[in-house]
Design a protein around this motif. Structure first.
Motif, PDB file in Angstrom:
ATOM      1  N   HIS A   1      14.821 -18.491  95.309  1.00  0.00           N
ATOM      2  CA  HIS A   1      15.338 -19.787  95.752  1.00  0.00           C
ATOM      3  C   HIS A   1      16.677 -20.041  95.067  1.00  0.00           C
ATOM      4  CE1 HIS A   1      11.371 -20.321  97.460  1.00  0.00           C
ATOM      5  NE2 HIS A   1      10.872 -19.995  96.280  1.00  0.00           N
TER       6      HIS A   1
ATOM      7  N   TYR B   1      20.595 -22.355  95.263  1.00  0.00           N
ATOM      8  CA  TYR B   1      21.342 -23.484  95.817  1.00  0.00           C
ATOM      9  C   TYR B   1      22.771 -23.394  95.313  1.00  0.00           C
ATOM     10  CZ  TYR B   1      22.653 -28.155  97.322  1.00  0.00           C
ATOM     11  OH  TYR B   1      23.274 -29.211  97.946  1.00  0.00           O
TER      12      TYR B   1
ATOM     13  N   VAL C   1      12.668 -24.980  96.283  1.00  0.00           N
ATOM     14  CA  VAL C   1      13.468 -26.201  96.338  1.00  0.00           C
ATOM     15  C   VAL C   1      12.892 -27.114  97.418  1.00  0.00           C
ATOM     16  CG1 VAL C   1      15.740 -27.169  96.829  1.00  0.00           C
ATOM     17  CG2 VAL C   1      15.539 -25.056  95.488  1.00  0.00           C
TER      18      VAL C   1
ATOM     19  N   VAL D   1      17.351 -31.814  98.298  1.00  0.00           N
ATOM     20  CA  VAL D   1      18.566 -32.005  97.501  1.00  0.00           C
ATOM     21  C   VAL D   1      19.249 -33.300  97.926  1.00  0.00           C
ATOM     22  CG1 VAL D   1      20.820 -31.087  96.880  1.00  0.00           C
ATOM     23  CG2 VAL D   1      18.911 -29.510  97.261  1.00  0.00           C
TER      24      VAL D   1
ATOM     25  N   ASP E   1      22.951 -34.495  97.391  1.00  0.00           N
ATOM     26  CA  ASP E   1      24.258 -34.015  96.946  1.00  0.00           C
ATOM     27  C   ASP E   1      25.215 -35.207  96.896  1.00  0.00           C
ATOM     28  OD1 ASP E   1      26.684 -32.791  96.469  1.00  0.00           O
ATOM     29  OD2 ASP E   1      26.351 -31.154  97.884  1.00  0.00           O
TER      30      ASP E   1
ATOM     31  N   TRP F   1      24.450 -33.051  91.650  1.00  0.00           N
ATOM     32  CA  TRP F   1      23.291 -32.762  92.492  1.00  0.00           C
ATOM     33  C   TRP F   1      22.030 -33.355  91.890  1.00  0.00           C
ATOM     34  CZ3 TRP F   1      24.187 -26.780  92.054  1.00  0.00           C
ATOM     35  CH2 TRP F   1      25.290 -26.402  92.839  1.00  0.00           C
TER      36      TRP F   1
ATOM     37  N   VAL G   1      18.487 -31.919  92.553  1.00  0.00           N
ATOM     38  CA  VAL G   1      17.738 -30.843  93.203  1.00  0.00           C
ATOM     39  C   VAL G   1      16.278 -30.961  92.790  1.00  0.00           C
ATOM     40  CG1 VAL G   1      17.502 -28.360  93.539  1.00  0.00           C
ATOM     41  CG2 VAL G   1      19.769 -29.352  93.143  1.00  0.00           C
TER      42      VAL G   1
END
Length: 311
Positions: A87, A89, A135, A138, A140, A173, A175
């Motif tokens: 995973h 990001y 994840v 998210v 952002d 972020w 996450v």
């Protein structure tokens, strides 16, 4: 995957962040160095991660490319050593993102400091997250405008640029990753600009930390993250560089554990943190440290105890 869950469920969850030297002078060069197996900085990161074996690691100076090819190549190198990160990001960020304005006020357009975040090319020295845990989602905040921060320090930002100047020099972020018991752990990640260079940078460095303080305090037009969470990233402060007031206030926020010995992991230069991991109140910390002991760029890591979820 079942073995992974069994391992995490009976041991600590290890989280790390590393402001390693994984930025190069142009696009594609980091991929070249990862694939070569001969670049000293890349090999230090590979061997360091294989030694510390974090379940989650945030890299705060990693060149971004459109398709995540360099990050995938690094993950392949780690996977060959038995450390799998399925995973990842690493979206496009503010580093090198053209603004179309003269943000540094020098009368020229297109300089690296005219980008939303300093960058000689798009993605220059951005952030990347590798995780063994899925994840979940998210938030952002990288598009958040600097002028929208309460008490924003905009004295060195040209007035014409304020309606479009983003706060994050790289990214902010939230996450959420999935813990084995089904709960989400929120990683509040950022990589602040160094306050040493440029007229705007001391104020921007301060306000990038202040963003989290305001978010946790409910002063922004988005909800605070739910517990449990971990503040992780690069405050990028050192003695005599910038104003540590926002970072100090953030570290004392009641939603976070006090930064006492053993409650957080910090790479420090004098009284101010360069990199840190600080968990929310209620999380139990088993251990923390830095790696390697003697190096300019070091990884900081922290082990969390995963208490059973409340019924």
């Amino acid at each position: 995957m079942a073995l992974l869950w069994a391992t995490i469920a009976t041991a600590d969850l290890r989280i790390a962040t590393w402001n390693a030297d994984l930025s190069r002078d142009g696009p594609g060069l980091l991929l070249r160095d990862i694939l070569s197996g001969k670049d000293p900085a890349v090999e230090q990161v590979v061997q360091g991660l294989l030694h510390i074996r974090p379940d989650i690691v945030l890299l705060t100076r990693f060149d971004h490319d459109l398709n995540g090819v360099a990050l995938a190549a690094l993950a392949d190198r780690l996977g060959a050593g038995g450390l799998d990160y399925p995973h990842r990001y690493a979206p496009a960020q503010n580093r090198g993102l053209p603004s179309g304005r003269d943000l540094d006020g020098n009368g020229r357009l297109g300089d690296p400091d005219d980008a939303q975040g300093y960058g000689r090319f798009s993605g220059d020295g951005a952030m990347a997250l590798l995780s063994r845990l899925p994840v979940l989602g998210v938030q952002d905040y990288s598009g958040f405008l600097w002028a929208d921060l309460p008490g924003a320090r905009l004295g060195h930002v040209p007035p014409a640029a304020r309606p479009l100047h983003r706060l994050s020099s790289s990214a902010h972020w939230d996450v959420a990753v999935a813990l084995p018991d089904g709960r989400g752990l929120h990683l509040l990640a950022w990589g602040a600009t160094p306050p040493l260079y440029g007229a705007r940078n001391p104020d921007r460095n301060h306000d990038e930390a202040a963003f989290w303080w305001h978010l946790l305090d409910g002063r922004l037009p988005m909800p605070p993250p739910p517990a449990p969470f971990v503040l992780i990233g690069l405050p990028n402060l050192a003695p005599g560089q910038g104003d540590p007031a926002a970072m100090q206030a953030l570290a004392r926020h009641p939603a976070l554990q006090p930064p006492a010995h053993g409650a957080s992991a910090l790479l420090k230069s004098g009284p101010a943190p360069l990199s840190l991991i600080q968990p929310s109140a209620g999380l139990r910390v088993a251990a923390s440290g830095v790696y390697p002991d003697q190096a300019v760029q070091r990884m900081v890591w922290l082990d969390l105890v995963l208490d059973p979820a409340p019924p």
